[in-house]
Design an enzyme around this catalytic site. Structure first.
Site, mmCIF file in Angstrom:
data_model
loop_
_atom_site.group_PDB
_atom_site.id
_atom_site.type_symbol
_atom_site.label_atom_id
_atom_site.label_comp_id
_atom_site.label_asym_id
_atom_site.label_seq_id
_atom_site.Cartn_x
_atom_site.Cartn_y
_atom_site.Cartn_z
ATOM 1 N N ALA A 44 17.302 0.258 9.284
ATOM 2 C CA ALA A 44 17.445 -1.181 9.037
ATOM 3 C C ALA A 44 16.134 -1.792 8.580
ATOM 4 O O ALA A 44 16.056 -2.998 8.352
ATOM 5 C CB ALA A 44 17.930 -1.895 10.307
ATOM 6 N N GLY A 45 15.089 -0.963 8.438
ATOM 7 C CA GLY A 45 13.812 -1.438 7.950
ATOM 8 C C GLY A 45 13.803 -1.613 6.444
ATOM 9 O O GLY A 45 14.825 -1.466 5.770
ATOM 10 N N ILE A 72 12.225 0.060 3.778
ATOM 11 C CA ILE A 72 12.572 1.233 2.968
ATOM 12 C C ILE A 72 13.945 1.753 3.366
ATOM 13 O O ILE A 72 14.779 2.072 2.519
ATOM 14 C CB ILE A 72 11.514 2.346 3.135
ATOM 15 C CG1 ILE A 72 10.144 1.866 2.669
ATOM 16 C CG2 ILE A 72 11.923 3.597 2.351
ATOM 17 C CD1 ILE A 72 9.019 2.862 2.917
ATOM 18 N N GLY A 73 14.196 1.823 4.663
ATOM 19 C CA GLY A 73 15.427 2.423 5.159
ATOM 20 C C GLY A 73 16.687 1.728 4.697
ATOM 21 O O GLY A 73 17.666 2.385 4.308
ATOM 22 N N GLU A 102 6.243 2.574 14.420
ATOM 23 C CA GLU A 102 5.421 1.371 14.486
ATOM 24 C C GLU A 102 4.405 1.479 13.358
ATOM 25 O O GLU A 102 3.832 2.546 13.138
ATOM 26 C CB GLU A 102 4.723 1.276 15.842
ATOM 27 C CG GLU A 102 5.671 1.163 17.029
ATOM 28 C CD GLU A 102 6.459 -0.141 17.033
ATOM 29 O OE1 GLU A 102 5.995 -1.117 16.393
ATOM 30 O OE2 GLU A 102 7.524 -0.193 17.666
ATOM 31 N N THR A 103 4.156 0.372 12.627
ATOM 32 C CA THR A 103 3.462 0.520 11.345
ATOM 33 C C THR A 103 2.215 -0.336 11.140
ATOM 34 O O THR A 103 1.630 -0.274 10.061
ATOM 35 C CB THR A 103 4.438 0.225 10.195
ATOM 36 O OG1 THR A 103 4.963 -1.099 10.351
ATOM 37 C CG2 THR A 103 5.578 1.228 10.161
ATOM 38 N N TYR A 116 -2.851 4.302 14.053
ATOM 39 C CA TYR A 116 -1.657 4.462 13.214
ATOM 40 C C TYR A 116 -1.770 5.702 12.334
ATOM 41 O O TYR A 116 -0.850 6.525 12.264
ATOM 42 C CB TYR A 116 -1.459 3.212 12.352
ATOM 43 C CG TYR A 116 -0.390 3.362 11.295
ATOM 44 C CD1 TYR A 116 0.947 3.515 11.646
ATOM 45 C CD2 TYR A 116 -0.722 3.357 9.941
ATOM 46 C CE1 TYR A 116 1.928 3.669 10.676
ATOM 47 C CE2 TYR A 116 0.252 3.497 8.972
ATOM 48 C CZ TYR A 116 1.575 3.649 9.343
ATOM 49 O OH TYR A 116 2.536 3.799 8.376
ATOM 50 N N ASN A 153 1.313 1.543 -0.218
ATOM 51 C CA ASN A 153 1.793 0.229 0.236
ATOM 52 C C ASN A 153 3.085 -0.127 -0.492
ATOM 53 O O ASN A 153 3.060 -0.512 -1.667
ATOM 54 C CB ASN A 153 0.741 -0.844 -0.024
ATOM 55 C CG ASN A 153 -0.488 -0.677 0.859
ATOM 56 O OD1 ASN A 153 -1.115 0.378 0.847
ATOM 57 N ND2 ASN A 153 -0.817 -1.692 1.618
#
Length: 378
Positions: free
Chosen positions: A11-12, A14-15, A87-88, A189, A218
């Site tokens: 649900a992000g 890219i996803g 987590e990004t 990260y 990015n």
């Protein structure tokens, strides 16, 4: 023939875009996502266009990659896993260390443990790695040739010296990072992404599963979160501009990043999934072009038709890198990937989309204050 695809973090940004493209191509898509309030807001049904884009179109399981029972719900009958859940935020990772290691490293370890010890059909795992694993990246020294400088020193940056230098203080020429470049992340990260990649690329082949790692630069474009103050410089700047707030350019504004448009990132991910040539390989995913941050701020203001002060403050965050842009030779030669969307075109499509969105609360000052209290923002 792979038909059933699981996307963690689906649900992000890219996803969700990837899920829609997979559906268009006839795949059956399952999404595992925690719907983190930091990304999706407190009520995703209203506040998350990313989630709404895939809702009722995919098999959706709200859950965490850190919970074994959630993995056990989604892994049966899957042919491939595209593991994007993570987590990004680079800066946030420097003080939420346990959270980042738990989600990014422990979550990946749990998936692999189940794949090794369970009875599943998974044939391929595509993992989202990051340009952050290269740390300060690859440079040319005028006498020594190719070098990989150490992380920049706090005391130098306090004096306003932000350039990457070698041990002899010689100025260096920045080069694109290829996949063979030294891995030496400068943030928590980055360390977690390096570990994720190494876990997948080490464990999967031992049990006959193809591993693919994609080192994204990015990624930007319409649909990315406008409420997350910890990651996504285009979104952070856009929210400040629409609120009429000044943009604080860190360092001297000459630091640069490689911005890859969402459609290109999705195409590269599909190639990683579908191409046999991708198996057991790592690839950079970017535009292959360095764009400095002050230029980004100026282009955003111009495209929005809104002028706010652009202040080059000399502030800096511990863990940030100076430059990084991708050498795309490998993904081009092996998978045929060529990015199609220029930054000028992509940022116009992004700002056109932002102008259609409601104005969100600007939370950047809060996030920076958190870092300042811990001595990580100066």
């Amino acid at each position: 023939m792979m038909k059933n695809i699981l996307i963690t973090g689906g649900a992000g940004f890219i996803g969700s875009n990837l899920a829609l493209e997979l559906l268009n191509k006839g795949y059956n898509v399952t999404v595992l996502d925690s719907l983190s309030p930091q990304v999706h807001g407190c009520n995703p049904n209203q506040s998350s266009p990313l989630y709404r884009n895939i809702k009722d179109k995919v098999r959706f399981i709200q859950g965490s990659v850190t919970h074994k029972e959630d993995w056990q719900k989604v892994l049966p009958d899957q042919d491939a896993v595209i593991h994007l859940a993570a987590e990004t935020g680079t800066g946030q990772s420097m003080y939420e260390v346990e959270k980042y290691t738990e989600v990014n490293i422990a979550g990946t370890s749990l998936m692999l443990d189940l794949l090794v010890n369970g009875n599943y059909k998974v044939k391929k795992v595509v993992v989202a790695s990051s340009r952050s694993i290269y740390g300060e990246g690859k440079y040319r020294h005028p006498e020594l040739g190719i070098v990989y400088p150490d992380h920049r020193k706090d005391e130098r940056m306090q004096q306003g010296d932000f350039e990457v230098k070698y041990h002899d203080d010689q100025l260096l020429e920045v080069l694109p990072t290829c996949e063979e470049s030294k891995i030496h992340p400068s943030s928590v990260y980055g360390i977690t992404k390096q570990t994720q990649e190494q876990l997948v690329m080490t464990v999967c082949p031992t049990v006959g599963i193809a591993g693919v790692s994609l080192r994204y630069q990015n990624v930007y474009g319409p649909g990315q979160s406008l409420t997350n103050p910890y990651t996504g410089i285009l979104s952070i700047f856009s929210t400040r501009i629409k609120n009429g707030n000044a943009i604080n350019i860190f360092e001297d504004g000459k630091e640069s990043r490689d911005f890859v448009y969402i459609d290109d990132a999705v195409e590269a991910t599909l190639l990683g999934l579908e191409k046999v040539e991708a198996n057991n390989n790592v690839f950079n995913v970017g535009a292959g072009v360095a764009t400095n941050i002050r230029c980004v701020a100026e282009m955003l203001c111009e495209n929005f038709g809104l002028q706010v002060p652009i202040d080059t403050s000399g502030n800096y965050r511990m863990g940030d890198i100076r430059h990084n842009f991708a050498d795309l030779s490998k993904i081009n030669s092996k998978l045929g990937f060529i990015p199609k969307v220029s930054f000028e075109k992509g940022i116009k499509q992004f700002t056109d989309w932002v102008l259609e969105q409601e104005i969100h609360e600007d939370k950047l000052s809060y996030s920076l204050e958190e870092m300042k209290k811990k001595g990580l923002y100066k």
